[in-house]
Design an enzyme around this catalytic site. Sequence first.
Site, PDB file in Angstrom:
ATOM      1  N   ARG A 164       0.790  -1.076   0.026  1.00 27.55           N
ATOM      2  CA  ARG A 164      -0.055   0.106   0.112  1.00 27.55           C
ATOM      3  C   ARG A 164       0.898   1.172   0.093  1.00 27.55           C
ATOM      4  O   ARG A 164       1.435   1.403   1.134  1.00 27.55           O
ATOM      5  CB  ARG A 164      -0.943  -0.083   1.183  1.00 27.55           C
ATOM      6  CG  ARG A 164      -1.635   1.368   1.646  1.00 27.55           C
ATOM      7  CD  ARG A 164      -2.455   1.305   2.685  1.00 27.55           C
ATOM      8  NE  ARG A 164      -1.987   0.637   4.139  1.00 27.55           N
ATOM      9  CZ  ARG A 164      -1.184   1.443   4.985  1.00 27.55           C
ATOM     10  NH1 ARG A 164      -0.660   2.622   4.544  1.00 27.55           N
ATOM     11  NH2 ARG A 164      -0.832   0.582   6.101  1.00 27.55           N
ATOM     12  N   HIS A 223      -3.096   4.379   5.062  1.00 22.64           N
ATOM     13  CA  HIS A 223      -4.176   3.383   5.298  1.00 22.64           C
ATOM     14  C   HIS A 223      -5.485   3.775   4.744  1.00 22.64           C
ATOM     15  O   HIS A 223      -6.167   3.333   4.067  1.00 22.64           O
ATOM     16  CB  HIS A 223      -4.019   2.709   6.578  1.00 22.64           C
ATOM     17  CG  HIS A 223      -5.464   2.073   7.052  1.00 22.64           C
ATOM     18  ND1 HIS A 223      -5.352   1.008   6.617  1.00 22.64           N
ATOM     19  CD2 HIS A 223      -6.498   2.398   7.832  1.00 22.64           C
ATOM     20  CE1 HIS A 223      -6.701   0.423   7.040  1.00 22.64           C
ATOM     21  NE2 HIS A 223      -7.477   1.147   7.838  1.00 22.64           N
ATOM     22  N   TYR A 266       5.040   4.742  11.155  1.00 28.20           N
ATOM     23  CA  TYR A 266       5.655   3.211  11.059  1.00 28.20           C
ATOM     24  C   TYR A 266       6.132   2.640  10.082  1.00 28.20           C
ATOM     25  O   TYR A 266       6.400   1.399  10.088  1.00 28.20           O
ATOM     26  CB  TYR A 266       4.133   2.711  11.473  1.00 28.20           C
ATOM     27  CG  TYR A 266       3.006   2.642  10.454  1.00 28.20           C
ATOM     28  CD1 TYR A 266       2.943   2.127   9.426  1.00 28.20           C
ATOM     29  CD2 TYR A 266       1.949   3.621  10.600  1.00 28.20           C
ATOM     30  CE1 TYR A 266       2.011   1.961   8.332  1.00 28.20           C
ATOM     31  CE2 TYR A 266       0.850   3.688   9.709  1.00 28.20           C
ATOM     32  CZ  TYR A 266       1.027   2.987   8.659  1.00 28.20           C
ATOM     33  OH  TYR A 266       0.214   3.010   7.673  1.00 28.20           O
TER      34      TYR A 266
HETATM   35  C1  TPP Z   1     -13.933  -6.273  12.421  1.00 24.86           C
HETATM   36  C2  TPP Z   1     -13.095  -5.085  12.462  1.00 24.86           C
HETATM   37  N1  TPP Z   1     -12.166  -4.868  13.348  1.00 24.86           N
HETATM   38  C3  TPP Z   1     -11.414  -3.743  13.183  1.00 24.86           C
HETATM   39  C4  TPP Z   1     -11.609  -2.901  12.320  1.00 24.86           C
HETATM   40  C5  TPP Z   1     -10.686  -1.644  12.377  1.00 24.86           C
HETATM   41  N2  TPP Z   1      -9.825  -1.881  11.256  1.00 24.86           N
HETATM   42  C6  TPP Z   1     -10.060  -0.996   9.987  1.00 24.86           C
HETATM   43  S1  TPP Z   1      -8.911  -1.323   8.882  1.00 24.86           S
HETATM   44  C7  TPP Z   1      -8.060  -2.315   9.776  1.00 24.86           C
HETATM   45  C8  TPP Z   1      -6.795  -3.106   9.338  1.00 24.86           C
HETATM   46  C9  TPP Z   1      -7.189  -3.987   8.261  1.00 24.86           C
HETATM   47  O1  TPP Z   1      -5.956  -4.586   7.548  1.00 24.86           O
HETATM   48  P1  TPP Z   1      -6.010  -5.242   6.352  1.00 24.86           P
HETATM   49  O2  TPP Z   1      -6.870  -6.366   6.811  1.00 24.86           O
HETATM   50  O3  TPP Z   1      -4.474  -5.821   6.068  1.00 24.86           O
HETATM   51  O4  TPP Z   1      -6.421  -4.531   5.141  1.00 24.86           O
HETATM   52  P2  TPP Z   1      -5.880  -3.234   4.451  1.00 24.86           P
HETATM   53  O5  TPP Z   1      -6.443  -2.193   5.132  1.00 24.86           O
HETATM   54  O6  TPP Z   1      -4.401  -3.207   4.659  1.00 24.86           O
HETATM   55  O7  TPP Z   1      -6.306  -3.345   2.980  1.00 24.86           O
HETATM   56  C10 TPP Z   1      -8.824  -2.506  10.917  1.00 24.86           C
HETATM   57  C11 TPP Z   1      -8.035  -3.385  11.986  1.00 24.86           C
HETATM   58  C12 TPP Z   1     -12.610  -3.246  11.348  1.00 24.86           C
HETATM   59  N3  TPP Z   1     -12.902  -2.324  10.431  1.00 24.86           N
HETATM   60  N4  TPP Z   1     -13.324  -4.192  11.595  1.00 24.86           N
END
Ligand code: TPP
Length: 375
Positions: free
Chosen positions: A267, A271, A280
């Site tokens: 990415r 985020h 980070y």
């Molecule tokens: C069930 C849940 N827990 C926590 C969150 C908060 N949250 C939003 S994005 C994220 C990280 C997700 O990372 P990843 O699965 O690697 O996807 P990326 O955003 O990198 O595409 C988190 C923990 C959420 N949206 N849903």
Amino acid sequence: MSSSAHVSAVDQTGLLPPREPIQLLDDAGTLHEVDGYPLDLKDEDFQDLYRFMVLARRVDKQAIALQRQGQLGVYASLLGQEAAQVGSAYALADADWVFPSYREMGAALVRGVDPGRILHLYRGTWLSGHDPYQHNFALLSIPTGTQTLHAAGYAMAARLDGKDLVAVAYFGDGATSGGDPHEAMNFAAVYDAPCVFFVQNNQYAISVPLSRQTRAPSIAHRAIGYGMPGYRVDGNDVLATYAVMRQAVERARRGEGPSLIEAVTYRMEAHTTTDDPSRYRTPEEVAEWKARDPIARFKTFLAAEGLLGDEVRAQIDAEAADCARRMREEIADAPHGDPLELFEHVYVEPPPSFDEQRARLRAELQAADGQEDGR
Ligand SMILES: Cc1ncc(C[n+]2csc(CCOP(=O)(O)OP(=O)(O)O)c2C)c(N)n1
């Protein structure tokens, strides 16, 4: 089509991923064919893949600008992940279904979804502005990983109904640490559901690096635990992503069950627009991945093949500019929907608590209206 070295990517068990991610186009844009991953693409398909990636990047840039202008509450960029999304979605048939996370604008474009409509979720005007049934593209999932269950369930139901379709769940490396993808993958494997689990390993879950998600050698290695094949693919290589996805989709379509694909990518942006990634990750790391840019690599290949003349490039650029303009028109100052619509399409037979909540919100809205009128 030019082709240099011939590499084998077949492992011994048929379920474990090869040691190195499958790559067809090297970082310099040279094609190396790999046994088991044939490319069945015509010249127009190559140009189309490029077109979708350029559109995705332009749309992404526009969405970030709209957020900065206060038109969106937040936005999750796909910058750097164009090849992973476009290559994988391009391998699907019209009847197949996509169950996306919040970052899938590239896959949405390939499915024919209007990107401006998608942004209604990020503006908060409505859950989403597109009709999932028109494009077989479900609403974006903000909770991480829940859409894997929807995909597995949809695939199982399709199988019971004798429908010829494959359901694909797009999710992130971080989501794989939650319970939902585990349940979805296990269920799908046990019931031979025509499902593909497509993980974009973009190295981070917000600020949490991949090393904190798993002790397995890779995300794809988890597949053997469910009894399904695990593939690792260079997610910045649109041709490899397409070819690998095609294998998994065809396998599912033949009734041989689900697969797990890990597309290794990065990415490049924050985020979401609320995040500061400099807290980070290092500029050196970002620069290393910038040098592996998926669009630049594919462009080099297309140019060498004589598939990217001035006319084609100008056409694609004009389409990208038009796409961005239509997005601005769609979302700028778009009116908010009726908050009470939140209660639609939830239950066939609502429980009493649900009706009480609806009544409470209605009363709150009326009180707020009254206050405004009294001013
Ligand atoms: C069930 C849940 N827990 C926590 C969150 C908060 N949250 C939003 S994005 C994220 C990280 C997700 O990372 P990843 O699965 O690697 O996807 P990326 O955003 O990198 O595409 C988190 C923990 C959420 N949206 N849903």
